[in-house]
Write a protein that holds these residues in place. Structure first.
Motif, PDB file in Angstrom:
ATOM      1  N   VAL A 224       0.821  -1.213   0.000  1.00 20.13           N
ATOM      2  CA  VAL A 224       0.000   0.000   0.000  1.00 20.13           C
ATOM      3  C   VAL A 224       0.854   1.262   0.000  1.00 20.13           C
ATOM      4  CG1 VAL A 224      -1.733   1.319   1.286  1.00 20.13           C
ATOM      5  CG2 VAL A 224      -1.921  -1.168   1.129  1.00 20.13           C
ATOM      6  N   PHE A 225       1.876   1.302   0.860  1.00 14.77           N
ATOM      7  CA  PHE A 225       2.675   2.519   1.014  1.00 14.77           C
ATOM      8  C   PHE A 225       4.072   2.423   0.407  1.00 14.77           C
ATOM      9  CE2 PHE A 225      -0.277   2.634   4.681  1.00 14.77           C
ATOM     10  CZ  PHE A 225      -0.913   3.832   4.401  1.00 14.77           C
ATOM     11  N   GLY A 226       4.477   1.217  -0.015  1.00 12.07           N
ATOM     12  CA  GLY A 226       5.818   1.063  -0.575  1.00 12.07           C
ATOM     13  C   GLY A 226       6.905   1.216   0.462  1.00 12.07           C
ATOM     14  N   LYS A 227       6.618   0.821   1.695  1.00  9.20           N
ATOM     15  CA  LYS A 227       7.558   1.046   2.795  1.00  9.20           C
ATOM     16  C   LYS A 227       7.533  -0.157   3.727  1.00  9.20           C
ATOM     17  CE  LYS A 227       8.629   4.738   6.101  1.00  9.20           C
ATOM     18  NZ  LYS A 227       8.176   6.059   6.609  1.00  9.20           N
ATOM     19  N   ARG A 228       8.715  -0.659   4.083  1.00 12.62           N
ATOM     20  CA  ARG A 228       8.808  -1.787   5.003  1.00 12.62           C
ATOM     21  C   ARG A 228       9.742  -1.438   6.156  1.00 12.62           C
ATOM     22  NH1 ARG A 228       7.353  -4.894   0.486  1.00 12.62           N
ATOM     23  NH2 ARG A 228       6.031  -6.686   1.058  1.00 12.62           N
ATOM     24  N   TYR A 229       9.524  -2.134   7.287  1.00 16.24           N
ATOM     25  CA  TYR A 229      10.340  -1.906   8.471  1.00 16.24           C
ATOM     26  C   TYR A 229      11.136  -3.163   8.800  1.00 16.24           C
ATOM     27  CZ  TYR A 229       7.291   2.142   9.236  1.00 16.24           C
ATOM     28  OH  TYR A 229       6.604   3.316   9.094  1.00 16.24           O
ATOM     29  N   ASN A 230      12.298  -2.959   9.393  1.00 15.53           N
ATOM     30  CA  ASN A 230      13.099  -4.080   9.878  1.00 15.53           C
ATOM     31  C   ASN A 230      12.615  -4.415  11.286  1.00 15.53           C
ATOM     32  OD1 ASN A 230      14.959  -6.006  10.525  1.00 15.53           O
ATOM     33  ND2 ASN A 230      16.751  -4.659  10.420  1.00 15.53           N
ATOM     34  N   ARG A 296       4.639  12.313  -3.644  1.00 13.48           N
ATOM     35  CA  ARG A 296       4.502  13.451  -4.557  1.00 13.48           C
ATOM     36  C   ARG A 296       5.873  14.046  -4.881  1.00 13.48           C
ATOM     37  NH1 ARG A 296      -0.550  15.530  -1.616  1.00 13.48           N
ATOM     38  NH2 ARG A 296      -2.263  14.956  -3.003  1.00 13.48           N
ATOM     39  N   LYS A 297       6.731  14.157  -3.867  1.00 16.27           N
ATOM     40  CA  LYS A 297       8.070  14.713  -4.098  1.00 16.27           C
ATOM     41  C   LYS A 297       8.890  13.810  -5.005  1.00 16.27           C
ATOM     42  CE  LYS A 297       8.287  17.266   0.265  1.00 16.27           C
ATOM     43  NZ  LYS A 297       8.914  17.343   1.618  1.00 16.27           N
ATOM     44  N   CYS A 302       5.902  15.273 -12.180  1.00 14.11           N
ATOM     45  CA  CYS A 302       5.813  14.630 -13.495  1.00 14.11           C
ATOM     46  C   CYS A 302       5.038  13.323 -13.371  1.00 14.11           C
ATOM     47  CB  CYS A 302       7.208  14.330 -14.050  1.00 14.11           C
ATOM     48  SG  CYS A 302       8.228  15.808 -14.229  1.00 14.11           S
ATOM     49  N   PRO A 303       4.219  12.998 -14.330  1.00  9.44           N
ATOM     50  CA  PRO A 303       3.494  11.727 -14.283  1.00  9.44           C
ATOM     51  C   PRO A 303       4.448  10.548 -14.383  1.00  9.44           C
ATOM     52  CG  PRO A 303       3.204  12.792 -16.417  1.00  9.44           C
ATOM     53  CD  PRO A 303       3.911  13.776 -15.545  1.00  9.44           C
ATOM     54  N   ARG A 304       4.227   9.549 -13.574  1.00 10.05           N
ATOM     55  CA  ARG A 304       5.088   8.371 -13.563  1.00 10.05           C
ATOM     56  C   ARG A 304       4.403   7.226 -14.296  1.00 10.05           C
ATOM     57  NH1 ARG A 304       6.552   5.795  -7.833  1.00 10.05           N
ATOM     58  NH2 ARG A 304       7.819   7.685  -7.666  1.00 10.05           N
ATOM     59  N   GLN A 305       5.220   6.493 -15.048  1.00 12.23           N
ATOM     60  CA  GLN A 305       4.699   5.291 -15.681  1.00 12.23           C
ATOM     61  C   GLN A 305       4.453   4.253 -14.586  1.00 12.23           C
ATOM     62  OE1 GLN A 305       3.797   6.591 -18.786  1.00 12.23           O
ATOM     63  NE2 GLN A 305       4.124   4.456 -19.322  1.00 12.23           N
ATOM     64  N   LEU A 306       3.207   3.949 -14.376  1.00  8.26           N
ATOM     65  CA  LEU A 306       2.837   3.081 -13.262  1.00  8.26           C
ATOM     66  C   LEU A 306       3.040   1.625 -13.655  1.00  8.26           C
ATOM     67  CD1 LEU A 306       1.698   3.351 -10.398  1.00  8.26           C
ATOM     68  CD2 LEU A 306      -0.573   2.982 -11.355  1.00  8.26           C
ATOM     69  N   GLY A 307       3.983   0.968 -12.971  1.00 12.62           N
ATOM     70  CA  GLY A 307       4.233  -0.443 -13.226  1.00 12.62           C
ATOM     71  C   GLY A 307       3.436  -1.318 -12.284  1.00 12.62           C
ATOM     72  N   ASN A 309       4.569  -3.255 -10.086  1.00 13.74           N
ATOM     73  CA  ASN A 309       5.155  -3.327  -8.753  1.00 13.74           C
ATOM     74  C   ASN A 309       5.028  -2.012  -7.987  1.00 13.74           C
ATOM     75  OD1 ASN A 309       6.876  -1.887 -10.352  1.00 13.74           O
ATOM     76  ND2 ASN A 309       8.762  -2.843  -9.577  1.00 13.74           N
ATOM     77  N   GLY A 310       4.277  -1.063  -8.507  1.00  7.88           N
ATOM     78  CA  GLY A 310       4.049   0.186  -7.789  1.00  7.88           C
ATOM     79  C   GLY A 310       3.121  -0.031  -6.604  1.00  7.88           C
ATOM     80  N   ASP A 311       3.195   0.872  -5.625  1.00  7.44           N
ATOM     81  CA  ASP A 311       2.332   0.732  -4.452  1.00  7.44           C
ATOM     82  C   ASP A 311       1.008   1.458  -4.681  1.00  7.44           C
ATOM     83  OD1 ASP A 311       2.630   3.570  -3.481  1.00  7.44           O
ATOM     84  OD2 ASP A 311       4.723   2.934  -3.335  1.00  7.44           O
ATOM     85  N   PHE A 312       0.101   1.309  -3.719  1.00 13.63           N
ATOM     86  CA  PHE A 312      -1.256   1.829  -3.897  1.00 13.63           C
ATOM     87  C   PHE A 312      -1.298   3.353  -3.815  1.00 13.63           C
ATOM     88  CE2 PHE A 312      -5.918   1.840  -2.576  1.00 13.63           C
ATOM     89  CZ  PHE A 312      -6.354   1.507  -3.848  1.00 13.63           C
ATOM     90  N   VAL A 313      -0.361   3.960  -3.092  1.00 11.06           N
ATOM     91  CA  VAL A 313      -0.300   5.422  -3.059  1.00 11.06           C
ATOM     92  C   VAL A 313      -0.007   5.954  -4.457  1.00 11.06           C
ATOM     93  CG1 VAL A 313       0.872   7.432  -2.086  1.00 11.06           C
ATOM     94  CG2 VAL A 313       0.436   5.441  -0.652  1.00 11.06           C
ATOM     95  N   ASP A 314       0.931   5.313  -5.153  1.00  9.47           N
ATOM     96  CA  ASP A 314       1.227   5.714  -6.533  1.00  9.47           C
ATOM     97  C   ASP A 314      -0.011   5.584  -7.417  1.00  9.47           C
ATOM     98  OD1 ASP A 314       3.888   6.319  -6.044  1.00  9.47           O
ATOM     99  OD2 ASP A 314       4.549   4.262  -6.394  1.00  9.47           O
ATOM    100  N   VAL A 315      -0.764   4.517  -7.188  1.00 12.95           N
ATOM    101  CA  VAL A 315      -1.985   4.307  -7.971  1.00 12.95           C
ATOM    102  C   VAL A 315      -2.965   5.454  -7.758  1.00 12.95           C
ATOM    103  CG1 VAL A 315      -4.040   2.859  -8.212  1.00 12.95           C
ATOM    104  CG2 VAL A 315      -1.789   1.795  -8.045  1.00 12.95           C
TER     105      VAL A 315
END
Length: 335
Positions: A224-230, A296-297, A302-307, A309-315
């Motif tokens: 969802v966020f593209g972020k993982r924790y150790n 966003r930063k 610029c619009p990103r080509q959404l692959g 493997n992108g996360d849901f925020v990017d979507v």
């Protein structure tokens, strides 16, 4: 106008007859009037309860809209069957109530002011689950306070909900996207197994809950966020997030008397739902807003080509037109 005034005067005749019935010659005795109105209100409540099958929430003929009245326990005035369900296992309590009220297919009962039905007949249950009258999920007070009224789980059936469902099925649960995140799930699983093995070696026993919760949290954060924790090391951000998630689940899952006794919040909040939600919501907004701003930063305007493997925020940030969500709705959906 004269007719309206006459009608209004005639409709209030009973107020002036109360003193005569109660043995008073004047109506200036305010305490007597208050007591009379109180007795009349209680009598009306008791009468509605006595005449309603299913309890107070099914009063005014609500259980008789079809050709056959829905049987069910009356419970007690104002509270219905709320105390009966608080004892023992609810499904066994409902089975006993159904048997004692001869409700073989469908039973009506009241949880405070909330009307409820229960059925163990497959055909009736199927009709309930597929009928549009049952399309909306009841919105608990905690869900409303935590912004879930705009999330897919609690949003009312309609255009907005169908749009969220389309976005989720197209982007979040699409087979290609699920396959693209397989490596992340394998990593979370291997990390969890390593943690279980380490705890078993050091203590001789394992408490699985926090390992499973950690793996599930990391999987959701990654997709969802593209972020993982150790999670194998102490991580302050991860602990804060875990605490927020636990508090959110506690508020959503716990029984809240105020959801069913609508008059109760006016006096006090036994579960402190309002205060706990008021404390949690700003923290959630801050966390999710920070993650959205980071995405966003990274886009740099610029619009990103959404692959895949992108996360849901990017979507959500890539949506255009009628599917584009404002930030408040994005926070509600992501949270």
């Amino acid at each position: 106008m004269a007719l309206l005034q006459s009608s209004s005067t005639d409709s209030s005749w009973w107020v002036f007859t109360l003193p005569a019935f109660l043995g008073s010659e004047v109506l200036s005795d305010h305490s007597l009037l208050v007591v009379s109105l109180f007795v009349a209100s209680i009598s009306a409540v008791l009468l509605a309860w006595a005449l309603s099958s299913g309890g107070p929430a099914w009063a005014n003929g609500r259980s008789q809209r079809g050709p056959t009245q829905i049987p069910g326990p009356r419970g007690i005035p104002l509270f219905g069957s709320i105390f009966s369900l608080a004892q023992g296992l609810p499904h066994r309590t409902l089975a006993k109530l159904s048997h004692s009220n001869h409700a073989t297919e469908l039973m009506a009962f009241s949880i405070g002011s909330t009307p409820a039905v229960v059925s163990s007949e497959p055909g009736v249950a199927k009709e309930i689950l597929t009928h549009p009258n049952f399309a909306d999920r009841p919105l608990k007070r905690s869900a409303r306070e935590l912004m879930f009224a705009r999330a897919i789980g609690f949003a009312p059936s309609g255009t907005y909900w169908r749009m969220l469902r389309r976005i989720a099925s197209t982007h979040l649960f699409a087979p290609r996207r699920i396959a693209a995140h397989e490596s992340g799930r394998q990593f979370d699983c291997s990390t969890m197994l390593s943690g279980i093995q380490s705890e078993m070696a050091s203590t001789g026993s394992v408490k699985l809950r926090h390992h499973l919760q950690g793996a599930a949290l990391n999987n959701i954060m990654g997709s969802v966020f593209g972020k993982r924790y150790n999670l194998s090391e102490q991580n302050a951000d991860a602990e804060v997030l875990k605490q927020m998630v636990r508090e959110g689940f506690s508020l959503l899952g716990a029984f809240n008397w105020s959801d069913h006794l609508t008059w109760l919040p006016k006096m006090f909040d036994p579960s402190r739902v309002e205060k706990r939600c008021a404390d949690l919501v700003p923290r959630v907004r801050n966390l999710v807003s920070q993650i959205i701003d980071e995405h966003r930063k990274s886009l740099g305007g610029c619009p990103r080509q959404l692959g895949d493997n992108g996360d849901f925020v990017d979507v959500l940030l890539s949506l255009e037109g009628e599917e584009k969500l404002n930030e408040d709705d994005m926070i509600a959906v992501l949270w």
